[in-house]
Design a protein around this motif. Structure first.
Motif, short mmCIF file in Angstrom:
data_model
loop_
_atom_site.label_atom_id
_atom_site.label_comp_id
_atom_site.label_asym_id
_atom_site.label_seq_id
_atom_site.Cartn_x
_atom_site.Cartn_y
_atom_site.Cartn_z
N PRO A 30 7.68 -0.22 2.62
CA PRO A 30 6.95 -0.62 3.84
C PRO A 30 7.31 0.21 5.07
O PRO A 30 6.51 0.33 5.99
CB PRO A 30 7.37 -2.08 4.03
CG PRO A 30 7.72 -2.54 2.66
CD PRO A 30 8.33 -1.37 1.98
N VAL A 33 4.74 2.79 6.16
CA VAL A 33 3.37 2.38 6.52
C VAL A 33 2.89 2.99 7.84
O VAL A 33 1.78 3.54 7.90
CB VAL A 33 3.25 0.84 6.54
CG1 VAL A 33 1.92 0.40 7.16
CG2 VAL A 33 3.38 0.30 5.12
N PRO A 34 3.66 2.93 8.96
CA PRO A 34 3.14 3.52 10.21
C PRO A 34 2.77 5.00 10.07
O PRO A 34 1.71 5.43 10.55
CB PRO A 34 4.31 3.32 11.19
CG PRO A 34 5.03 2.12 10.66
CD PRO A 34 4.95 2.26 9.16
N ILE A 37 -0.41 5.36 8.01
CA ILE A 37 -1.60 5.03 8.81
C ILE A 37 -2.01 6.23 9.66
O ILE A 37 -3.20 6.56 9.76
CB ILE A 37 -1.34 3.79 9.69
CG1 ILE A 37 -1.18 2.54 8.80
CG2 ILE A 37 -2.49 3.57 10.67
CD1 ILE A 37 -0.78 1.29 9.55
N GLU A 61 2.28 -5.52 1.72
CA GLU A 61 3.18 -5.17 2.82
C GLU A 61 2.62 -4.04 3.69
O GLU A 61 3.20 -3.72 4.73
CB GLU A 61 4.55 -4.79 2.27
CG GLU A 61 5.29 -5.97 1.67
CD GLU A 61 6.63 -5.57 1.09
OE1 GLU A 61 7.66 -6.02 1.63
OE2 GLU A 61 6.65 -4.82 0.10
N ALA A 62 1.48 -3.48 3.27
CA ALA A 62 0.81 -2.46 4.08
C ALA A 62 -0.37 -3.07 4.84
O ALA A 62 -1.31 -2.38 5.21
CB ALA A 62 0.33 -1.31 3.20
N ASN A 63 -0.31 -4.36 5.07
CA ASN A 63 -1.43 -5.08 5.70
C ASN A 63 -1.82 -4.50 7.06
O ASN A 63 -2.98 -4.60 7.47
CB ASN A 63 -1.07 -6.56 5.85
CG ASN A 63 -2.26 -7.41 6.26
OD1 ASN A 63 -3.23 -7.49 5.52
ND2 ASN A 63 -2.19 -8.01 7.44
N ALA A 64 -0.88 -3.90 7.75
CA ALA A 64 -1.18 -3.33 9.07
C ALA A 64 -2.21 -2.20 8.97
O ALA A 64 -2.85 -1.85 9.97
CB ALA A 64 0.10 -2.79 9.71
N ALA A 65 -2.41 -1.65 7.77
CA ALA A 65 -3.36 -0.55 7.59
C ALA A 65 -4.78 -1.04 7.38
O ALA A 65 -5.72 -0.22 7.37
CB ALA A 65 -2.93 0.32 6.41
N ARG A 68 -7.66 0.12 9.87
CA ARG A 68 -7.97 1.55 9.79
C ARG A 68 -8.63 1.89 8.45
O ARG A 68 -9.57 2.69 8.41
CB ARG A 68 -6.67 2.35 9.95
CG ARG A 68 -6.87 3.86 9.89
CD ARG A 68 -7.75 4.37 11.02
NE ARG A 68 -8.10 5.78 10.84
CZ ARG A 68 -9.11 6.20 10.10
NH1 ARG A 68 -9.89 5.33 9.46
NH2 ARG A 68 -9.36 7.50 10.00
#
Length: 302
Positions: A30, A33-34, A37, A61-65, A68
């Motif tokens: 994880p 991930v930033p 992205i 765990e890559a939900n922030a992506a 995008r």
């Protein structure tokens, strides 16, 4: 995570089906991930697709992506849409990606085959939840060559019982295709969809085919996945053992998985077991034990 941009810069992938660095990037976890992205905005295809694939492999765990990647599914470039849709499924189990993938499986021109295969791979991974794709997959069977139909058949098998409307074209393929590998794939798909004898019957025909055809061994390997449901194949397997003992190892594996319903194969198995020069003695012993434990004890099989 300085390593992520470095790895992405080294990526020279030219097809969305071959992204060798994605696993290495996902293994970072994880924390990557930033940077991944950010990699989605790379102007080069390879790094952009690799970043999307790595995010998908990281999973929830890559939900922030997700925002995008969702925008990426509207890209003018088919490969962007496909790799983003596949990643979104892995991260969020979002069935909203299905129309993106379905619209890409009809791209059979040489320049589009990478996108087509990537979309089919994704639909196969989605499996039973990809029922919406079945009509389009059936349509593809009527359009593409036998070489390209193989992957479509595999996806229908992975969808399973909800692909019941594909039974008729799959039966035609298993009966009439000139491509042995495609016939075997269609037979397996029939079994996975119907859980009936259709697929077993098609595989029995392969067992009764040309003795020089190595696909008989492949048919046995497929039958071994069916367990007791492969019982209708037992007479054909016995006949095969008598005519071609070289298939003993693969045949014994199927009979072991079938278990007690394969009791009609015991005489030939015992005959082989009593041969002191038998190479496959352990496989034959395991099959006898699975079919009839008492008979196995009588032969000294523990």
């Amino acid at each position: 995570m300085a390593a992520v941009p470095t790895i992405l810069r080294r990526t020279t992938a030219s097809r969305p089906t071959t992204l060798p660095w994605a696993d290495s990037l996902a293994a970072i976890g994880p924390g990557a991930v930033p940077a991944l992205i950010e990699g989605l905005d790379d102007p080069r295809d390879g790094p952009r697709w690799t970043a999307a694939a790595a995010l998908g492999k990281i999973g929830p765990e890559a939900n922030a992506a997700v925002p995008r990647l969702s925008r990426m599914t509207t890209s003018a470039q088919t490969a962007d849409r496909v790799v983003a849709a596949a990643a979104l499924w892995r991260i969020a189990r979002d069935r909203g990606v299905l129309p993106v993938l379905i619209s890409s499986i009809g791209r059979a021109e040489a320049r589009d085959r990478g996108e087509r295969y990537a979309a089919l791979d994704a639909l196969g991974e989605i499996g039973p939840a990809a029922t919406e794709a079945v009509p389009a997959l059936i349509h593809q069977l009527s359009l593409v060559s036998e070489t390209h139909a193989y992957q479509v058949v595999r996806v229908l098998a992975q969808i399973g019982p909800d692909a019941a409307t594909a039974v008729e074209p799959l039966e035609r393929i298993s009966a009439h295709s000139s491509d042995g590998s495609l016939r075997l794939a269609a037979a397996e798909a029939l079994w996975r969809i119907t859980r009936g004898e259709e697929g077993v019957d098609a595989l029995i025909k392969e067992l009764q085919g040309d003795p020089r055809d190595t696909r008989r061994t492949t048919a046995l390997a497929t039958l071994s996945q069916f367990g007791p449901e492969a019982a209708p194949a037992v007479p054909a397997i016995v006949e095969l053992l008598r005519s071609d003992p070289s298939t003993l190892g693969a045949s014994a594996a199927v009979l072991r998985r079938i278990g007690p319903p394969a009791d009609s194969a015991l005489p030939v198995l015992i005959e082989f077991f009593k041969d002191d020069d038998l190479i496959n003695k352990d496989e034959v012993a395991a099959a006898i034990r699975a079919i009839d434990p008492e008979a196995a004890r009588g032969l000294g099989i523990r």
